[in-house]
Design an enzyme around this catalytic site. Structure first.
Site, PDB file in Angstrom:
ATOM      1  N   CYS A   2       0.835  -1.189   0.000  1.00 53.72           N
ATOM      2  CA  CYS A   2       0.000   0.000   0.000  1.00 53.72           C
ATOM      3  C   CYS A   2       0.876   1.248   0.000  1.00 53.72           C
ATOM      4  O   CYS A   2       1.979   1.237   0.517  1.00 53.72           O
ATOM      5  CB  CYS A   2      -0.951   0.081   1.184  1.00 53.72           C
ATOM      6  SG  CYS A   2      -1.974  -1.372   1.390  1.00 53.72           S
ATOM      7  N   ARG A  27       3.046   0.177  -5.387  1.00 62.30           N
ATOM      8  CA  ARG A  27       2.974  -0.510  -4.093  1.00 62.30           C
ATOM      9  C   ARG A  27       1.671  -1.295  -3.916  1.00 62.30           C
ATOM     10  O   ARG A  27       1.498  -2.017  -2.935  1.00 62.30           O
ATOM     11  CB  ARG A  27       3.097   0.513  -2.951  1.00 62.30           C
ATOM     12  CG  ARG A  27       4.396   1.286  -2.973  1.00 62.30           C
ATOM     13  CD  ARG A  27       4.415   2.321  -1.872  1.00 62.30           C
ATOM     14  NE  ARG A  27       4.419   1.700  -0.565  1.00 62.30           N
ATOM     15  CZ  ARG A  27       5.505   1.285   0.075  1.00 62.30           C
ATOM     16  NH1 ARG A  27       6.686   1.440  -0.479  1.00 62.30           N
ATOM     17  NH2 ARG A  27       5.414   0.727   1.260  1.00 62.30           N
ATOM     18  N   TRP A  73      -3.102  -2.564  -1.664  1.00 52.44           N
ATOM     19  CA  TRP A  73      -2.862  -3.964  -2.044  1.00 52.44           C
ATOM     20  C   TRP A  73      -3.521  -4.786  -0.938  1.00 52.44           C
ATOM     21  O   TRP A  73      -3.064  -4.791   0.193  1.00 52.44           O
ATOM     22  CB  TRP A  73      -1.363  -4.236  -2.117  1.00 52.44           C
ATOM     23  CG  TRP A  73      -1.031  -5.598  -2.639  1.00 52.44           C
ATOM     24  CD1 TRP A  73      -0.931  -5.981  -3.945  1.00 52.44           C
ATOM     25  CD2 TRP A  73      -0.721  -6.765  -1.866  1.00 52.44           C
ATOM     26  NE1 TRP A  73      -0.587  -7.302  -4.024  1.00 52.44           N
ATOM     27  CE2 TRP A  73      -0.445  -7.820  -2.769  1.00 52.44           C
ATOM     28  CE3 TRP A  73      -0.648  -7.034  -0.501  1.00 52.44           C
ATOM     29  CZ2 TRP A  73      -0.107  -9.095  -2.350  1.00 52.44           C
ATOM     30  CZ3 TRP A  73      -0.312  -8.309  -0.092  1.00 52.44           C
ATOM     31  CH2 TRP A  73      -0.049  -9.320  -1.023  1.00 52.44           C
ATOM     32  N   ASN A  97      -0.878   1.631   6.037  1.00 54.19           N
ATOM     33  CA  ASN A  97      -0.083   0.612   5.335  1.00 54.19           C
ATOM     34  C   ASN A  97       0.460  -0.337   6.397  1.00 54.19           C
ATOM     35  O   ASN A  97       1.094   0.110   7.348  1.00 54.19           O
ATOM     36  CB  ASN A  97       1.054   1.323   4.579  1.00 54.19           C
ATOM     37  CG  ASN A  97       2.076   0.358   4.010  1.00 54.19           C
ATOM     38  OD1 ASN A  97       1.764  -0.794   3.732  1.00 54.19           O
ATOM     39  ND2 ASN A  97       3.288   0.836   3.833  1.00 54.19           N
ATOM     40  N   GLY A  98       0.219  -1.646   6.230  1.00 54.80           N
ATOM     41  CA  GLY A  98       0.720  -2.615   7.208  1.00 54.80           C
ATOM     42  C   GLY A  98      -0.392  -3.560   7.619  1.00 54.80           C
ATOM     43  O   GLY A  98      -1.428  -3.650   6.947  1.00 54.80           O
ATOM     44  N   GLU A 477      15.700 -16.688 -12.904  1.00 51.12           N
ATOM     45  CA  GLU A 477      15.314 -15.285 -13.021  1.00 51.12           C
ATOM     46  C   GLU A 477      14.577 -15.031 -14.342  1.00 51.12           C
ATOM     47  O   GLU A 477      13.575 -14.318 -14.380  1.00 51.12           O
ATOM     48  CB  GLU A 477      16.560 -14.399 -12.879  1.00 51.12           C
ATOM     49  CG  GLU A 477      16.358 -12.920 -13.100  1.00 51.12           C
ATOM     50  CD  GLU A 477      15.332 -12.267 -12.174  1.00 51.12           C
ATOM     51  OE1 GLU A 477      14.904 -12.889 -11.188  1.00 51.12           O
ATOM     52  OE2 GLU A 477      14.919 -11.138 -12.475  1.00 51.12           O
ATOM     53  N   LYS A 481      10.772 -13.632 -14.657  1.00 53.98           N
ATOM     54  CA  LYS A 481      10.417 -12.415 -15.399  1.00 53.98           C
ATOM     55  C   LYS A 481       9.288 -12.694 -16.369  1.00 53.98           C
ATOM     56  O   LYS A 481       8.323 -11.961 -16.463  1.00 53.98           O
ATOM     57  CB  LYS A 481      11.659 -11.949 -16.143  1.00 53.98           C
ATOM     58  CG  LYS A 481      12.111 -10.565 -16.094  1.00 53.98           C
ATOM     59  CD  LYS A 481      12.413  -9.788 -14.879  1.00 53.98           C
ATOM     60  CE  LYS A 481      11.893 -10.179 -13.555  1.00 53.98           C
ATOM     61  NZ  LYS A 481      12.598  -9.641 -12.419  1.00 53.98           N
ATOM     62  N   GLU A 484       5.885 -13.410 -14.476  1.00 51.94           N
ATOM     63  CA  GLU A 484       5.243 -12.337 -13.709  1.00 51.94           C
ATOM     64  C   GLU A 484       4.665 -11.233 -14.581  1.00 51.94           C
ATOM     65  O   GLU A 484       3.684 -10.603 -14.204  1.00 51.94           O
ATOM     66  CB  GLU A 484       6.171 -11.754 -12.640  1.00 51.94           C
ATOM     67  CG  GLU A 484       7.320 -10.939 -13.143  1.00 51.94           C
ATOM     68  CD  GLU A 484       8.197 -10.393 -12.017  1.00 51.94           C
ATOM     69  OE1 GLU A 484       7.676 -10.064 -10.951  1.00 51.94           O
ATOM     70  OE2 GLU A 484       9.423 -10.287 -12.237  1.00 51.94           O
ATOM     71  N   HIS A 500      15.052 -36.097 -14.912  1.00 56.86           N
ATOM     72  CA  HIS A 500      14.443 -36.644 -13.691  1.00 56.86           C
ATOM     73  C   HIS A 500      12.971 -36.247 -13.566  1.00 56.86           C
ATOM     74  O   HIS A 500      12.433 -36.250 -12.464  1.00 56.86           O
ATOM     75  CB  HIS A 500      15.248 -36.202 -12.479  1.00 56.86           C
ATOM     76  CG  HIS A 500      16.665 -36.670 -12.534  1.00 56.86           C
ATOM     77  ND1 HIS A 500      17.032 -37.965 -12.229  1.00 56.86           N
ATOM     78  CD2 HIS A 500      17.790 -36.031 -12.927  1.00 56.86           C
ATOM     79  CE1 HIS A 500      18.342 -38.101 -12.404  1.00 56.86           C
ATOM     80  NE2 HIS A 500      18.822 -36.938 -12.830  1.00 56.86           N
ATOM     81  N   LYS A 601       5.284  -3.749  -5.642  1.00 53.78           N
ATOM     82  CA  LYS A 601       6.734  -3.574  -5.734  1.00 53.78           C
ATOM     83  C   LYS A 601       7.435  -3.935  -4.433  1.00 53.78           C
ATOM     84  O   LYS A 601       8.494  -4.543  -4.441  1.00 53.78           O
ATOM     85  CB  LYS A 601       7.045  -2.127  -6.126  1.00 53.78           C
ATOM     86  CG  LYS A 601       8.515  -1.826  -6.337  1.00 53.78           C
ATOM     87  CD  LYS A 601       8.996  -2.402  -7.644  1.00 53.78           C
ATOM     88  CE  LYS A 601      10.492  -2.239  -7.850  1.00 53.78           C
ATOM     89  NZ  LYS A 601      11.010  -3.218  -8.798  1.00 53.78           N
TER      90      LYS A 601
HETATM   91  C1  F6R Z   1      10.447  -9.820  -9.268  1.00 52.98           C
HETATM   92  C2  F6R Z   1      10.551  -8.976  -8.097  1.00 52.98           C
HETATM   93  C3  F6R Z   1      10.356  -9.591  -6.759  1.00 52.98           C
HETATM   94  C4  F6R Z   1      11.323  -8.962  -5.753  1.00 52.98           C
HETATM   95  C5  F6R Z   1      11.032  -9.493  -4.338  1.00 52.98           C
HETATM   96  C6  F6R Z   1      12.017  -8.963  -3.317  1.00 52.98           C
HETATM   97  O1  F6R Z   1      10.688  -9.107 -10.439  1.00 52.98           O
HETATM   98  O2  F6R Z   1      10.757  -7.802  -8.200  1.00 52.98           O
HETATM   99  O3  F6R Z   1      10.502 -10.968  -6.806  1.00 52.98           O
HETATM  100  O4  F6R Z   1      12.637  -9.260  -6.120  1.00 52.98           O
HETATM  101  O5  F6R Z   1       9.736  -9.119  -3.969  1.00 52.98           O
HETATM  102  O6  F6R Z   1      11.972  -7.583  -3.261  1.00 52.98           O
HETATM  103  P1  F6R Z   1      13.144  -6.753  -2.608  1.00 52.98           P
HETATM  104  O7  F6R Z   1      14.358  -6.938  -3.448  1.00 52.98           O
HETATM  105  O8  F6R Z   1      12.653  -5.339  -2.615  1.00 52.98           O
HETATM  106  O9  F6R Z   1      13.341  -7.288  -1.226  1.00 52.98           O
END
Ligand code: F6R
Length: 606
Positions: A2, A27, A73, A97-98, A477, A481, A484, A500, A601
């Site tokens: 949030c 957020r 969120w 937020n929280g 990774e 990407k 997501e 396997h 984020k």
């Molecule tokens: C994927 C992504 C998330 C963050 C994860 C950790 O693209 O951005 O998987 O890497 O939420 O976030 P941080 O690095 O802010 O702790």
């Protein structure tokens, strides 16, 4: 998660709060709302993204010079108008937020005392509790807020306004971020710094257990015991433009292109060509010799940085390393002690699980080093040592430049620790790192035109990513990407594991993205490629032009090229075409690249 925004001053609060919320939408974006205080409080809320709220606001004047807003969120209660913030009691309105962990207990007490709830959120107890403390206990607004805070358990950053004291916004922080921006006869409020940069570069970053009283010409800071505190106004040097799209269609694309700059900035004054060494002055005083184990701990993309770091640190330093998912770490009674270097990796510096893992590591006497992008974030402040990445604000929800800069800093950390042990290889590795900005730029240039390839593959519903050794972290990774932002199911496997189980999935409908690697990994991965080819899979390969020539790779393969480079930095380059591939697939599918569904984020709740 949030985002919280606020304004008090002489301008129209609604416009400024909405503008700031736009920058905080990363957020959370399942519902939004705003409250503006004039004679009374106007509250306007909408399910969905901010544009939905803006549509509603076309019919509302919502005048006033004091306002707070929220982009949500959902945690407690599904996204809806009723569950959107702000939440209101008779005289009080709050955005939060929280998570309030004891909200049910407080809610039942308030209901027994006649309070009426209109949402399923934990947040609604805050305005109702403040109201209760004002009406039943005869407290003024500020005292009622303090008294309410004393009853709350959990994480919160909240902002409150009251018709009883219309010239104030009261805010409080415990474990969720909150920043006050200081203007000329006006104050701003936001959950992060970039949201404020359009208005001011002077900020006060609230610490946990602090409450602030914002008046247009005055900021008062207190602890939760009502003791007044001194505070420091910080000057933020990030340019505003760095936090905006710079003419690109999406932040993610802009952030991919920014990587050479971001890496160069992260290297600046930390690595020297002349001296052929790395100097991390932030680690002065750290006795690196004493560590017999390193634990990398993080979530998501940052966890993948840790997986690659383990390969590097074990190969060059010969120190045993573990890589832990932060969400699991503290529940597993981890075996760490004062000889452990615990490295928490987090772009936001606010990820709740990583922060909690850090506290666990500290309790067990480990030395805690944070690798963070956000200055003065919670994780950075709680750690013993911090190495900042200099990616600048990362707005796209999918992490790109944060990952590359984390890896650059981890590579420097590896060499920094190696220097203390042996001179072997140091100069070679330093030169490899110094080549990174140029090599990443070459990589971007080689892969700028991936849109047609993305079009060819966008209709597939599943992908397999394969890699060995260093490339396994990059396969994970790359798959993350793709899934997501394009919502295509993508799984990554260490290529040797394919036999396997996952090989059963292979047919013409399952494209395989293989990261070729070099040396022994190249040889073995080539055999895996043959195996998927003979089962009719479409094959994409991340490799160099030289490998295409030397290995006479089948012309039916789609190759995503990287430049020749030292094998130390190769995985950082291999990741670039995978970022661009995922970006173009999502863009061709017409998806919301910067704000994929269900994500936020910064994951500031467990
Ligand atoms: C994927 C992504 C998330 C963050 C994860 C950790 O693209 O951005 O998987 O890497 O939420 O976030 P941080 O690095 O802010 O702790």
């Amino acid at each position: 998660m949030c985002g919280i925004a606020g304004y008090i001053g002489e301008q129209n609060a609604k416009d400024i709060v909405i503008n700031n919320l736009k920058k905080l939408e990363y957020r959370g974006y399942d519902s939004t709302g705003i409250a503006v205080l004039d004679q009374d409080i106007s509250v306007i809320r909408a399910k969905g993204k901010l544009v939905e709220l803006e549509k509603k606001l076309e019919d509302e004047s919502a005048p006033g010079h004091v306002g707070i807003g929220h982009t949500r969120w959902a945690t407690h209660g599904k996204p809806s108008d009723e569950n959107a913030h702000p939440h209101r009691a008779e005289h009080v309105v709050v955005v939060h937020n929280g998570i309030i962990e004891n909200y049910l207990e407080i809610k039942h007490n308030l209901i027994n005392n006649g309070a009426q709830f209109s949402s399923e959120t934990d947040t609604e107890i805050i305005p109702l509790l403040i109201e209760y403390n004002m009406q039943r206990n005869g407290l003024d607004f500020e005292q009622a807020v303090l008294s309410s805070i004393a009853q709350l358990k959990g994480s919160f950053a909240f902002a409150a306004m009251s018709t009883t004291e219309p010239e104030k916004i009261l805010v409080a922080k415990n474990a969720s971020p909150l920043i006050v921006g200081i203007g000329n006869n006006e104050m701003f409020l936001a959950s992060d710094i970039p949201a404020l940069l359009e208005y001011t570069q002077d900020v006060v970053i609230l610490e946990d257990h602090q409450m602030a009283i914002l008046e247009k010409d005055q900021l008062t800071l207190k602890d939760f015991n009502n003791t007044e505190l001194d505070y420091q106004v910080k000057k933020i040097t990030w340019s505003r433009i760095a936090a905006e799209k710079d003419g690109h269609k999406h932040f993610m694309y802009k952030e991919i292109l920014e990587q050479p700059r971001a890496i160069a900035d992260s290297m600046r004054s930390r690595i020297s060509k002349q001296a052929a060494k790395v100097s991390l002055s932030e680690l002065d005083g750290m006795d690196t010799d004493k560590f017999n184990k390193i634990v990398f701990c993080a979530c998501g993309t940052s966890y993948h940085s840790g997986l690659l770091a383990k390969q590097w640190f074990e190969r060059y330093l010969r120190i045993p390393c573990d890589v832990e998912l932060a969400s699991e770490f503290r529940y597993n009674d981890p075996i760490i002690d004062d000889k452990t270097l615990w490295v928490g990796i987090s772009q936001s510096g606010e990820t709740a699980d990583t922060l909690a893992a850090l506290h666990e590591a500290k309790d067990k006497a480990a030395t805690c080093l944070a690798i963070c992008n956000n200055m003065d974030s919670s994780i950075a402040r709680a750690a013993d040592y911090v190495l900042y990445t200099q990616a600048g604000p990362e707005i796209g929800v999918a992490s790109t430049k944060a990952f590359s800069t984390q890896l650059s800093v981890l590579a420097m950390l590896c060499v920094h620790m190696l220097q203390a042990k042996s001179k072997d290889k140091v100069s070679e590795l330093v030169h490899a790192i110094l080549h990174l900005p140029e090599a990443v730029q070459q990589c971007i240039d080689l892969n700028l035109k991936l849109a047609p390839l993305a079009q060819k593959y966008m209709q597939y519903s599943s992908f397999l990513f394969l890699g060995r050794g260093d490339a396994y972290a990059i396969a994970l990774e790359g798959a993350l990407k793709l899934k997501e932002i394009s919502y295509i199911h993508a799984e990554a496997y260490a290529a040797g594991e394919m036999k396997h189980g996952p090989i059963a999935l292979i047919d013409q409908n399952m494209p395989v993205m293989a990261i070729l690697g070099e040396g022994i990994h190249q040889e073995k991965t080539l055999s895996n490629i043959e195996e998927v080819k003979s089962r009719d899979a479409k094959v994409l390969i991340v490799c160099t032009e030289q490998q295409v020539q030397d290995l006479k790779l089948d012309q039916n393969y789609d190759c995503l090229l990287i430049p020749q480079c030292h094998n130390f930095i190769r995985p950082i380059l291999e990741n670039i075409p995978l970022q661009l591939f995922a970006y173009h697939v999502a863009d061709q599918k017409g998806l919301d690249v910067d704000q994929p569904r269900n994500l936020a984020k910064a994951v500031t709740v467990e």
